[in-house]
Design an enzyme around this catalytic site. Structure first.
Site: not given
Ligand code: NAD
Length: 437
Positions: A331-332
């Site tokens: 990705e990066h």
């Molecule tokens: P998120 O909002 O994606 O996930 C949290 C949500 O997941 C919660 O609101 C909940 O509803 C759900 N969840 C949590 N546990 C659960 C379970 N056991 N069963 C079902 N649903 C559940 O936020 P996050 O967790 O911070 O993830 C963000 C992701 O995005 C990270 O992996 C980060 O690395 C990634 N990211 C990717 C990019 C990209 O450009 N590819 C950019 C920024 C962030």
């Protein structure tokens, strides 16, 4: 030792594959978990969305509207620190400047032959859902990375979903960023339940044609399952990065940059690829003391990353480094080498390429202007960063003048007859008969 070292040429194919693997397998497992959530939101709408918000985000939305009110926007703006506001304004302006250059310039026709004109008419898609994560930290940066190109493209209906905090409110910086971008429809909801709400619509959330945005494995899994109903956009799952560095690099900066994407969560991946064993040793030694300065929760994620999908890969030379990068398709990617620009042409697969030590992943994630929502899981082999083009679709437009028609019809008839398509050819023969009188 936090950082494991691997010598690429000594690794078996199996070990290489394991090292280049990342949390893709977890996404496959998550699909089983989220399928019933999706079905529940499809049948019960807001009620199911609120129940899952209580279960997974610990926020009780009973008596609270799913859609954020103007008053909540105002309170968010008033509560935000002036420095954060200024930073958001600066970053959003940079992102806007970058993406303005991607705006299509109306219909451009090409003269295929004299009298034959063909071109493309661009139109914004009608509705887009933007997913802004908030599981392990809030992401106003992701909000403007998605909203700016959608607004520039001219999408009429933009719906932003993001998990609320435990008190049910949406992150104030996200609301201020949404306001700066010109988006007023922000809804409380995260994970698979929010993606399902955007796909099917609920009492509060209108259905959207396309859903774009990064997220945890639950978000990615839901988008995959709903791909028959929505365009799920680029696969943007758990963050991953590679730093390529040679003996000219500063070990402290290399280590600092290597840790950046690892602090997103245990499912991230972060690799240093270098042809210098001295640099590898110095980075490794520095990592031990640096780790102790990192706040506990983030330190835990970083430890997990480097005991799973991370570490240092020693290569023979920069040519081999590029081969590993192209296999991984990160990705990066950051190049901390003597002449980073010389390597760019050789890199086939990377979501973004940052040249030199003045562009750590952090500045690219927030404020440089280029989009930081990028393809993960090896998908950078065919996908690109989010852009205005994600929110535009094109119709081909064709015009044929009298002088060009005869030759065009003759060749078309020959090809249609060959393929056995009677009516294709006949439509032209009828015209021919008419023009013969
Ligand atoms: P998120 O909002 O994606 O996930 C949290 C949500 O997941 C919660 O609101 C909940 O509803 C759900 N969840 C949590 N546990 C659960 C379970 N056991 N069963 C079902 N649903 C559940 O936020 P996050 O967790 O911070 O993830 C963000 C992701 O995005 C990270 O992996 C980060 O690395 C990634 N990211 C990717 C990019 C990209 O450009 N590819 C950019 C920024 C962030």
């Amino acid at each position: 030792m936090i950082l494991q070292k691997y010598t690429w040429k000594d690794l078996s194919d199996e070990r290489k594959e394991a090292l280049l693997d990342r949390s893709e397998t977890d996404i496959r497992n998550a699909m089983e978990k989220v399928a019933p959530i999706i079905e529940d939101v499809r049948t019960r709408g807001d009620a199911a969305l609120k129940e899952y918000t209580l279960k997974f985000d610990g926020a009780d939305l009973a008596g609270m509207p799913v859609r954020v009110s103007d008053a909540e926007f105002d309170r968010a703006e008033a509560s935000l620190d002036g420095k954060v506001k200024e930073a958001l304004e600066y970053a959003i302006e940079n992102v806007r400047r970058f993406h303005m250059s991607q705006k299509p310039k109306g219909i451009e026709m090409v003269e295929i032959r004299p009298g034959i004109l063909a071109g493309e008419a661009s139109r914004p898609i009608e509705s887009a859902g933007l997913y802004v994560p908030r599981g392990r930290g809030s992401f106003p940066s992701m909000l403007y990375m998605l909203a700016v190109p959608a607004v520039i493209a001219g999408v009429e209906h933009i719906a932003i979903v993001t998990p609320p905090g435990p008190d049910g409110t949406v992150d104030p910086a996200c609301l201020y960023a949404a306001r700066l971008c010109g988006v007023s429809n922000v809804y409380r909801g995260g994970g698979a339940q929010a993606i399902a709400a955007l796909a099917y619509g609920t009492e509060s959330i209108p259905p959207c044609q396309k859903v774009v945005g990064p997220g945890s494995m639950y978000v990615t899994a839901a988008k995959r399952l709903l791909a028959q109903i929505i365009d799920p956009g680029l696969p943007a799952g758990p963050s991953e990065s590679i730093v390529v560095a040679d003996e000219t690099a500063d070990p402290e900066l290399v280590c600092a940059d290597l840790f950046i994407e690892a602090e997103h969560g245990s499912d991230s991946s972060a690799l240093l690829i270098t042809d210098s064993s001295r640099l590898a040793d110095e980075v490794s030694a520095y990592a031990e003391e640096y780790l102790l300065r990192i706040p506990e929760e983030r330190r835990g994620y970083i430890r997990d990353v480097f005991s799973g999908y991370g570490g240092i890969i020693l290569v023979d030379d920069m040519q081999q480094a590029i081969e590993v990068v192209n296999l991984f398709a990160p990705e990066h990617l950051q190049l901390q080498t003597a002449s980073p620009l010389d390597l760019v042409a050789k890199i086939r697969n990377a979501g973004e390429i940052l040249l030199g030590s003045k562009v750590p992943f952090s500045v690219a994630n927030y404020a440089v202007g280029a989009n930081a929502v990028l393809p993960t899981g090896g998908k950078a082999k065919t996908w690109s960063a989010v852009s205005v083009r994600d929110f535009i679709h094109y119709s081909s437009v064709v015009q044929v003048g009298d002088g060009a028609y005869k030759e065009l019809a003759e060749h078309t008839t020959a090809l249609a007859d060959y393929e056995g398509f009677f009516t294709h050819a006949e439509a032209l023969r009828i015209r021919q008969k008419r023009s013969n009188g």
